[in-house]
Design an enzyme around this catalytic site. Sequence first.
Site, short mmCIF file in Angstrom:
data_model
loop_
_atom_site.label_atom_id
_atom_site.label_comp_id
_atom_site.label_asym_id
_atom_site.label_seq_id
_atom_site.Cartn_x
_atom_site.Cartn_y
_atom_site.Cartn_z
N THR A 17 0.81 -1.23 0.00
CA THR A 17 0.00 0.00 0.00
C THR A 17 0.84 1.26 0.00
OG1 THR A 17 -1.83 -1.08 1.09
CG2 THR A 17 -1.71 1.28 1.38
N ASP A 72 1.97 -6.69 -4.43
CA ASP A 72 1.07 -6.68 -3.28
C ASP A 72 1.59 -7.82 -2.40
OD1 ASP A 72 -2.26 -6.03 -2.74
OD2 ASP A 72 -1.23 -7.58 -1.62
N SER A 73 1.77 -7.57 -1.13
CA SER A 73 2.47 -8.57 -0.31
C SER A 73 1.66 -9.84 -0.13
CB SER A 73 2.90 -8.01 1.04
OG SER A 73 1.82 -7.98 1.93
N SER A 74 0.37 -9.80 -0.49
CA SER A 74 -0.39 -11.05 -0.39
C SER A 74 0.08 -12.05 -1.44
CB SER A 74 -1.90 -10.79 -0.50
OG SER A 74 -2.16 -9.92 -1.57
N THR A 104 1.46 -4.61 4.11
CA THR A 104 1.23 -5.02 5.51
C THR A 104 0.68 -6.45 5.62
OG1 THR A 104 -1.00 -4.07 5.51
CG2 THR A 104 0.78 -2.66 6.28
N ASP A 105 0.04 -6.93 4.54
CA ASP A 105 -0.65 -8.23 4.67
C ASP A 105 0.28 -9.36 5.12
OD1 ASP A 105 -3.02 -7.08 4.00
OD2 ASP A 105 -3.03 -7.76 1.92
N THR A 304 -0.24 -22.18 19.50
CA THR A 304 -1.62 -21.84 19.84
C THR A 304 -2.21 -20.86 18.83
OG1 THR A 304 -3.08 -20.84 21.48
CG2 THR A 304 -0.79 -20.08 21.51
N GLN A 305 -3.50 -21.05 18.55
CA GLN A 305 -4.18 -20.10 17.65
C GLN A 305 -4.65 -18.87 18.44
OE1 GLN A 305 -8.52 -21.66 16.86
NE2 GLN A 305 -7.13 -23.34 16.50
#
Length: 390
Positions: A17, A72-74, A104-105, A304-305
């Site tokens: 972004t 895009d970092s995704s 940021t993703d 852990t989630q």
Amino acid sequence: MGRQPRKKVYVLYTGGTIGMAGSPLKPLSPEKFAALVASQPGFSQDTLTVQLEEDKPTVIDYTLKSFKTPLDSSSMTPEDWVTIAEDLLDNYEGFDGLVVLHGTDTMAFTASALSFLMEGLDKPVVVTGSQVPLQQTRNDALRNMVSAITVAATSKVPESTLLFDTKLIRGNRSEKVNASFFPAFESPNFTPLGKLGIDIHIDDSIIQPLPPAGKRLSNEQNRKKLSSSLKEWSLKYKKFSVISLILFPGIQASMVKAIIEETKPEIKGAIIMAFGSGNAPANQELLDYLKVAHERGIVLVDITQVMMGSVNLDAYQSASGLKEAGAVSGYDMTPEAALTKLIWLTGQGHSQKEIERELTTDLHGEITREIAEKVDAFWDRIASKKIKAG
Ligand code: ASP
């Protein structure tokens, strides 16, 4: 007294972004982004002037380079992490610090990955980005970028870090926690390394120590060695085979089996994002299958989630099933740190046992050693009492 030489910072724009425009947003070309940066207050084409002490202007030289095709970092992959590490290594000499501008993703993944990939790091690497593009008037991009360049130039934090809004976070402790507001990153299980307000405060007492003198990347031979390892890993990462499984109520053995059996190349490791302190459903078919998978050489890591806290494989019977299946504890590692560490370790030709040992060891501040030691010591004591009582 002679004048201090000007600080020099290398900045790599990978996309995200921060350098996007349009609707829907997509990355600007490297040339357009460089011109936009140079037009910002305090910036010229190669300098940034900031007021650091008592309003005295400090000039920092910066060199901005870019991914040929900013992403895009995704869409970032483990291969891209290696590309970033290689680029930072190629531009290591002559700079006081390095900045990575990133979406940021998946920023927390990249900041974690760099902590493992850049072994011997003895300069600051600061990863940053923004929620609103630099091109828009009301943005968080300018402040994050200026802060990142300033920290990279002036701080003694020889780590891969993530800087966002008011926090400087150890990269392998960072997590994206907000998709809409400026404070988008947190360090759930470890104090931030620094806080950015009117002044920048860095907590020197919790910074990772410099690597041993013989291993530092300031040494050309060490850089050459790492560079050839990175080339090897880049090829391996094309075919990496690690997965992340989120447990949920009612998850069936057949689902997990399908993912593990059908994935090509063969799965080498799985992060199991379990409930609470590392618990799984008492589903014998699922646990039996995981045991078979582990016996076939697949590394199983229990994390852990839940956002905060640590795994404790001995606290509940519902976690002991995973332990019996062969899972090792990831303690309080973030999902991003656990995954990037597992990918990094499986790319190095270690045996299953070696990978398990390294995974459960704190290598670069990603595990709270005291927690790991306390959890293990407590249950060792319980176990020895049980043996004595029996
Ligand atoms: N999709 C963007 C990216 O990660 C989001 C951002 O940068 O905030 O590249």
